[in-house]
Design a protein around this motif. Structure first.
Motif, PDB file in Angstrom:
ATOM      1  N   SER A  43     -11.021   5.497   4.659  1.00 15.73           N
ATOM      2  CA  SER A  43     -10.257   4.300   4.297  1.00 15.73           C
ATOM      3  C   SER A  43      -9.330   4.584   3.119  1.00 15.73           C
ATOM      4  N   LEU A  46      -6.432   6.816   4.366  1.00 17.01           N
ATOM      5  CA  LEU A  46      -5.457   6.063   5.141  1.00 17.01           C
ATOM      6  C   LEU A  46      -4.638   5.130   4.252  1.00 17.01           C
ATOM      7  N   ASP A  47      -5.270   4.563   3.247  1.00 12.90           N
ATOM      8  CA  ASP A  47      -4.561   3.698   2.306  1.00 12.90           C
ATOM      9  C   ASP A  47      -3.515   4.491   1.534  1.00 12.90           C
ATOM     10  N   ARG A  48      -3.866   5.694   1.103  1.00 17.88           N
ATOM     11  CA  ARG A  48      -2.910   6.540   0.380  1.00 17.88           C
ATOM     12  C   ARG A  48      -1.736   6.942   1.268  1.00 17.88           C
ATOM     13  N   VAL A  49      -2.031   7.265   2.512  1.00 18.68           N
ATOM     14  CA  VAL A  49      -0.961   7.619   3.449  1.00 18.68           C
ATOM     15  C   VAL A  49      -0.029   6.432   3.649  1.00 18.68           C
ATOM     16  N   LYS A  50      -0.600   5.249   3.818  1.00 24.02           N
ATOM     17  CA  LYS A  50       0.200   4.039   4.009  1.00 24.02           C
ATOM     18  C   LYS A  50       1.089   3.773   2.791  1.00 24.02           C
ATOM     19  N   LYS A  51       0.529   3.903   1.595  1.00 22.51           N
ATOM     20  CA  LYS A  51       1.311   3.684   0.372  1.00 22.51           C
ATOM     21  C   LYS A  51       2.438   4.710   0.260  1.00 22.51           C
ATOM     22  N   LYS A  53       3.944   6.291   2.760  1.00 21.88           N
ATOM     23  CA  LYS A  53       4.968   5.958   3.748  1.00 21.88           C
ATOM     24  C   LYS A  53       5.824   4.789   3.266  1.00 21.88           C
ATOM     25  N   GLN A  54       5.194   3.797   2.643  1.00 24.34           N
ATOM     26  CA  GLN A  54       5.941   2.653   2.118  1.00 24.34           C
ATOM     27  C   GLN A  54       6.901   3.107   1.022  1.00 24.34           C
TER      28      GLN A  54
END
Length: 143
Positions: A43, A46-51, A53-54
């Motif tokens: 989790s 995935l949160d770090r990857v999402k941040k 990408k943003q």
């Protein structure tokens, strides 16, 4: 020294690949961790990857805005009146000359006027756009 760093990076990549492709039960047994710990780590990852990408999207948008502002400044700095005075012609005459000399871009289109007159202001705006795009060189000595 550089070879050692490259070797360490290669080994890190191999370990990451091994861990990423390993079955969950194998990871749990090898590293003595629970399924909850794996889910928490997953989790967080995935949160770090999402941040990330943003942030990349924000950076691209910021760059695009900066490029747009630079283009707007080009248009704002165009001195059409000075250019026309230097040429001793009005904008319509210059457009006709450019058309006859085939110096206009092939993909240039002018919107249909729906029966309205093509005004001097319209011609001036087209000249300003052509100067800003670099089609017309205002410093051109030989004409």
């Amino acid at each position: 020294m550089m070879a050692n760093k490259e070797m360490n990076n290669l080994l890190d990549d191999i370990m990451i690949e091994k861990i990423a492709t390993a079955p969950v039960n194998e990871l749990m047994a090898e590293y003595n961790i629970s399924a909850n710990e794996i889910q928490t780590t997953q989790s967080r990852f995935l949160d770090r990857v999402k941040k990330h990408k943003q942030q990349l999207k924000k950076n691209r948008l910021k760059d695009a805005r900066a490029q747009l502002e630079a283009e707007k400044k080009k248009h704002d700095t165009v001195d059409v009146a000075g250019f026309l005075a230097k040429k001793g012609k009005d904008a319509k005459a210059i457009l006709i000359d450019l058309l006859l000399q085939q110096k206009l871009p092939e993909n240039l289109t002018i919107a249909h006027r729906e029966g309205k007159e093509f005004t001097d202001e319209d011609a001036n705006q087209i000249i300003a756009n052509l100067i800003a795009m670099g089609v017309i060189d205002v410093d051109d000595k030989g004409d």
